[in-house]
Design a protein around this motif. Structure first.
Motif, PDB file in Angstrom:
ATOM      1  N   ASN A  99       4.496  17.352 -11.820  1.00  0.00           N
ATOM      2  CA  ASN A  99       4.676  18.760 -11.442  1.00  0.00           C
ATOM      3  C   ASN A  99       5.980  19.313 -11.992  1.00  0.00           C
ATOM      4  OD1 ASN A  99       2.352  19.311 -10.092  1.00  0.00           O
ATOM      5  ND2 ASN A  99       3.124  18.648  -8.089  1.00  0.00           N
ATOM      6  N   VAL A 100       7.050  18.524 -11.802  1.00  0.00           N
ATOM      7  CA  VAL A 100       8.375  18.942 -12.286  1.00  0.00           C
ATOM      8  C   VAL A 100       8.318  19.163 -13.798  1.00  0.00           C
ATOM      9  CG1 VAL A 100      10.754  18.190 -12.663  1.00  0.00           C
ATOM     10  CG2 VAL A 100       9.705  17.911 -10.427  1.00  0.00           C
ATOM     11  N   VAL A 101       7.694  18.213 -14.488  1.00  0.00           N
ATOM     12  CA  VAL A 101       7.604  18.325 -15.951  1.00  0.00           C
ATOM     13  C   VAL A 101       6.853  19.596 -16.336  1.00  0.00           C
ATOM     14  CG1 VAL A 101       6.550  17.301 -18.007  1.00  0.00           C
ATOM     15  CG2 VAL A 101       7.814  15.858 -16.418  1.00  0.00           C
ATOM     16  N   MET A 102       5.738  19.827 -15.599  1.00  0.00           N
ATOM     17  CA  MET A 102       4.943  21.030 -15.888  1.00  0.00           C
ATOM     18  C   MET A 102       5.780  22.293 -15.665  1.00  0.00           C
ATOM     19  SD  MET A 102       1.933  20.247 -16.918  1.00  0.00           S
ATOM     20  CE  MET A 102       0.881  21.651 -16.608  1.00  0.00           C
ATOM     21  N   GLN A 103       6.534  22.286 -14.524  1.00  0.00           N
ATOM     22  CA  GLN A 103       7.352  23.460 -14.205  1.00  0.00           C
ATOM     23  C   GLN A 103       8.420  23.684 -15.262  1.00  0.00           C
ATOM     24  OE1 GLN A 103       8.846  23.197 -10.198  1.00  0.00           O
ATOM     25  NE2 GLN A 103       6.790  23.204  -9.325  1.00  0.00           N
ATOM     26  N   VAL A 104       9.068  22.581 -15.657  1.00  0.00           N
ATOM     27  CA  VAL A 104      10.110  22.682 -16.691  1.00  0.00           C
ATOM     28  C   VAL A 104       9.513  23.243 -17.975  1.00  0.00           C
ATOM     29  CG1 VAL A 104      11.617  21.341 -18.206  1.00  0.00           C
ATOM     30  CG2 VAL A 104      11.622  20.906 -15.749  1.00  0.00           C
ATOM     31  N   MET A 105       8.312  22.726 -18.316  1.00  0.00           N
ATOM     32  CA  MET A 105       7.664  23.206 -19.538  1.00  0.00           C
ATOM     33  C   MET A 105       7.350  24.690 -19.450  1.00  0.00           C
ATOM     34  SD  MET A 105       5.230  19.999 -20.478  1.00  0.00           S
ATOM     35  CE  MET A 105       4.221  20.819 -21.706  1.00  0.00           C
ATOM     36  N   THR A 113       0.832  -1.196   0.000  1.00  0.00           N
ATOM     37  CA  THR A 113       0.000   0.000   0.000  1.00  0.00           C
ATOM     38  C   THR A 113       0.877   1.260   0.000  1.00  0.00           C
ATOM     39  OG1 THR A 113      -1.508  -1.253   1.384  1.00  0.00           O
ATOM     40  CG2 THR A 113      -1.990   1.080   1.122  1.00  0.00           C
ATOM     41  N   MET A 114       1.908   1.214   0.921  1.00  0.00           N
ATOM     42  CA  MET A 114       2.807   2.366   0.995  1.00  0.00           C
ATOM     43  C   MET A 114       3.510   2.613  -0.333  1.00  0.00           C
ATOM     44  SD  MET A 114       4.508   1.993   4.751  1.00  0.00           S
ATOM     45  CE  MET A 114       5.850   3.144   4.450  1.00  0.00           C
ATOM     46  N   LEU A 115       3.952   1.494  -0.914  1.00  0.00           N
ATOM     47  CA  LEU A 115       4.657   1.584  -2.197  1.00  0.00           C
ATOM     48  C   LEU A 115       3.756   2.213  -3.264  1.00  0.00           C
ATOM     49  CD1 LEU A 115       7.519   0.640  -2.920  1.00  0.00           C
ATOM     50  CD2 LEU A 115       6.496  -1.366  -4.001  1.00  0.00           C
ATOM     51  N   GLY A 116       2.485   1.746  -3.236  1.00  0.00           N
ATOM     52  CA  GLY A 116       1.511   2.303  -4.179  1.00  0.00           C
ATOM     53  C   GLY A 116       1.355   3.804  -3.992  1.00  0.00           C
ATOM     54  N   THR A 117       1.220   4.194  -2.691  1.00  0.00           N
ATOM     55  CA  THR A 117       1.058   5.619  -2.384  1.00  0.00           C
ATOM     56  C   THR A 117       2.270   6.414  -2.857  1.00  0.00           C
ATOM     57  OG1 THR A 117      -0.060   4.850  -0.399  1.00  0.00           O
ATOM     58  CG2 THR A 117       0.383   7.207  -0.535  1.00  0.00           C
ATOM     59  N   LEU A 118       3.473   5.848  -2.517  1.00  0.00           N
ATOM     60  CA  LEU A 118       4.716   6.522  -2.905  1.00  0.00           C
ATOM     61  C   LEU A 118       4.823   6.664  -4.423  1.00  0.00           C
ATOM     62  CD1 LEU A 118       7.389   5.082  -0.466  1.00  0.00           C
ATOM     63  CD2 LEU A 118       6.771   7.480  -0.759  1.00  0.00           C
ATOM     64  N   SER A 119       4.494   5.581  -5.111  1.00  0.00           N
ATOM     65  CA  SER A 119       4.560   5.614  -6.579  1.00  0.00           C
ATOM     66  C   SER A 119       3.655   6.710  -7.126  1.00  0.00           C
ATOM     67  CB  SER A 119       4.117   4.270  -7.168  1.00  0.00           C
ATOM     68  OG  SER A 119       4.972   3.278  -6.712  1.00  0.00           O
ATOM     69  N   LYS A 120       2.452   6.768  -6.538  1.00  0.00           N
ATOM     70  CA  LYS A 120       1.475   7.766  -6.993  1.00  0.00           C
ATOM     71  C   LYS A 120       2.034   9.177  -6.756  1.00  0.00           C
ATOM     72  CE  LYS A 120      -2.845   8.889  -8.230  1.00  0.00           C
ATOM     73  NZ  LYS A 120      -2.550  10.296  -8.430  1.00  0.00           N
ATOM     74  N   LYS A 121       2.609   9.338  -5.525  1.00  0.00           N
ATOM     75  CA  LYS A 121       3.147  10.639  -5.152  1.00  0.00           C
ATOM     76  C   LYS A 121       4.304  11.018  -6.095  1.00  0.00           C
ATOM     77  CE  LYS A 121       4.592  13.264  -1.091  1.00  0.00           C
ATOM     78  NZ  LYS A 121       5.773  13.851  -1.707  1.00  0.00           N
ATOM     79  N   GLN A 122       5.158  10.019  -6.320  1.00  0.00           N
ATOM     80  CA  GLN A 122       6.315  10.254  -7.187  1.00  0.00           C
ATOM     81  C   GLN A 122       5.843  10.667  -8.589  1.00  0.00           C
ATOM     82  OE1 GLN A 122       8.837   6.883  -7.860  1.00  0.00           O
ATOM     83  NE2 GLN A 122      10.671   8.080  -7.478  1.00  0.00           N
ATOM     84  N   GLU A 123       4.802   9.972  -9.019  1.00  0.00           N
ATOM     85  CA  GLU A 123       4.262  10.269 -10.351  1.00  0.00           C
ATOM     86  C   GLU A 123       3.739  11.707 -10.406  1.00  0.00           C
ATOM     87  OE1 GLU A 123       0.829   8.269 -13.004  1.00  0.00           O
ATOM     88  OE2 GLU A 123       2.034   6.888 -11.810  1.00  0.00           O
ATOM     89  N   ASP A 124       2.996  12.068  -9.316  1.00  0.00           N
ATOM     90  CA  ASP A 124       2.468  13.429  -9.242  1.00  0.00           C
ATOM     91  C   ASP A 124       3.600  14.453  -9.242  1.00  0.00           C
ATOM     92  OD1 ASP A 124      -0.002  12.369  -9.223  1.00  0.00           O
ATOM     93  OD2 ASP A 124      -0.412  12.720  -7.080  1.00  0.00           O
ATOM     94  N   ASP A 125       4.625  14.160  -8.352  1.00  0.00           N
ATOM     95  CA  ASP A 125       5.774  15.076  -8.273  1.00  0.00           C
ATOM     96  C   ASP A 125       6.425  15.215  -9.633  1.00  0.00           C
ATOM     97  OD1 ASP A 125       5.290  15.417  -5.656  1.00  0.00           O
ATOM     98  OD2 ASP A 125       6.974  14.194  -4.922  1.00  0.00           O
ATOM     99  N   TRP A 126       6.626  14.130 -10.281  1.00  0.00           N
ATOM    100  CA  TRP A 126       7.279  14.123 -11.594  1.00  0.00           C
ATOM    101  C   TRP A 126       6.488  14.976 -12.589  1.00  0.00           C
ATOM    102  CZ3 TRP A 126      11.586  13.859 -13.800  1.00  0.00           C
ATOM    103  CH2 TRP A 126      11.707  13.568 -15.157  1.00  0.00           C
TER     104      TRP A 126
END
Ligand code: CA
Length: 347
Positions: free
Chosen positions: A77-83, A62-75
């Motif tokens: 965000n980063v992509v959006m910011q870079v763009m 479950t934690m891994l799933g949450t982390l993956s989701k968070k990482q995906e969201d963060d990523w």
């Protein structure tokens, strides 16, 4: 053979045969799985551990799933910011390029004009470039710095001038400007004769040059700006300076304008004075008192070459850049330009 022995032999045979047929009996019996109480406890503990482990694994998943989701969201965000950054960088780059190209365009236009103006040296007198009005008639319509060819008649060298190609039809050669305030106008006779300052900033074109440029019937236009942003002008026909032998004496014709009263009239038919040459009509040394070179009489009704005072200091002194008819004797102006144009200039 006795019966007893025979019986014994028979038994021996049976046993031997049995052993031969069932050799397994000779082996050690296999260890039986014991189901003692101790082992049962162990098994139960093992199941609990398994359960715990399974639970932990489930939690970790479950934690891994949450982390993956968070990482995906963060990523994302980063992509959006870079763009976004890339977008704004591109925007800035394009603005910079635009500004640079405009700047170089203007510069090259001025270079071409200067070159063309310099080339007119070899042309006939009918085409000669005397001043900014000549350049204007040759369709140079952008205000800026130009180089005039040498004057063969006077033996004067080529001259860098600033042309005002916009005010009241353009064609004006600027002979004086005050707007930056960094250089002193308290100079000697020789410097006022030859000119000083920066042609794009504050300068005096030089009495010898002004004398040369005003040999034809000439208009003088004086533009004044105060610290509140108000602009006034005074214009005169028949403006001319005498030669150096006559101390660059000032002559003015009729006044038109909106500067209150005409504060240059008082200086008409007056010789030029500098700190090292007192030509004024006064016991005092006006150039020293007013800290400039000017057509001082006794002493001033205007002092366009006075001390440059900045806002806040501009109302406290008598030696500032003054025009008594507009702001009085103690108000130093923010910007002044004196410019000339032939009277027969055709718009
Ligand atoms: Ca004097």
């Amino acid at each position: 053979m006795p019966v007893k022995v025979s019986m014994q032999l028979a038994w021996l045979c049976v046993i031997t045969l049995s052993l031969a047929i069932y050799p397994v009996w000779l082996q050690k019996p296999p260890k039986r799985r014991t189901t003692s109480g101790n082992t049962q406890l162990k098994l139960m503990g093992c199941c609990d551990e398994m359960k715990d482990l399974k639970l932990q694994i489930a939690n970790l998943s479950t934690m891994l799933g949450t982390l993956s989701k968070k990482q995906e969201d963060d990523w994302m965000n980063v992509v959006m910011q870079v763009m976004e950054l890339e977008g704004s960088t591109k925007q800035m780059e394009s603005r910079l390029t635009e500004a640079e190209s405009k700047y170089s365009e203007i510069n090259s236009q001025i270079d071409i004009m200067q070159l063309q103006a310099a080339q007119t040296v070899t042309q006939t007198s009918a085409d000669a470039v005397y001043d900014c009005s000549s350049l204007y008639q040759k369709n140079y319509r952008i205000s800026g710095v130009y180089k005039l060819p040498p004057d063969e008649f006077l033996g004067s060298p080529d001259l860098e001038v600033y042309c005002d190609m916009e005010t009241d039809g353009g064609g004006w050669t600027i002979i004086q400007r005050r707007k930056v305030g960094l250089i002193s106008f308290n100079r000697d006779w020789k410097q006022y004769k030859e000119g000083f300052g920066n042609i794009r900033g504050d300068f005096w074109l030089g009495n010898e040059n002004i004398y040369r440029l005003s040999r034809r019937p000439t208009l003088l236009r004086v533009e004044l700006e105060d610290w509140e942003g108000n602009i006034r002008y005074a214009q005169y026909n028949q403006f001319t300076l005498s030669n150096e032998f006559n101390s660059y004496r000032l002559f003015l014709g009729n006044y038109t304008g909106n500067t209150g009263h005409d504060s240059l009239r008082y200086h008409n038919n007056t010789a030029f004075s500098t700190k090292d040459k007192d030509n004024d009509k006064c016991v005092d040394d006006c150039a020293a008192l007013r800290k400039g070179g000017y057509w001082y009489s006794c002493c001033t009704d205007s002092n366009l070459n006075g001390v440059y005072y900045r806002k806040g200091e501009h109302t406290k002194n008598m030696d500032g850049i003054t025009w008594y008819g507009w702001h009085g004797s103690t108000y130093s102006l923010k910007r002044v330009e004196m410019k000339i144009r032939p009277e027969d200039f055709k718009l």
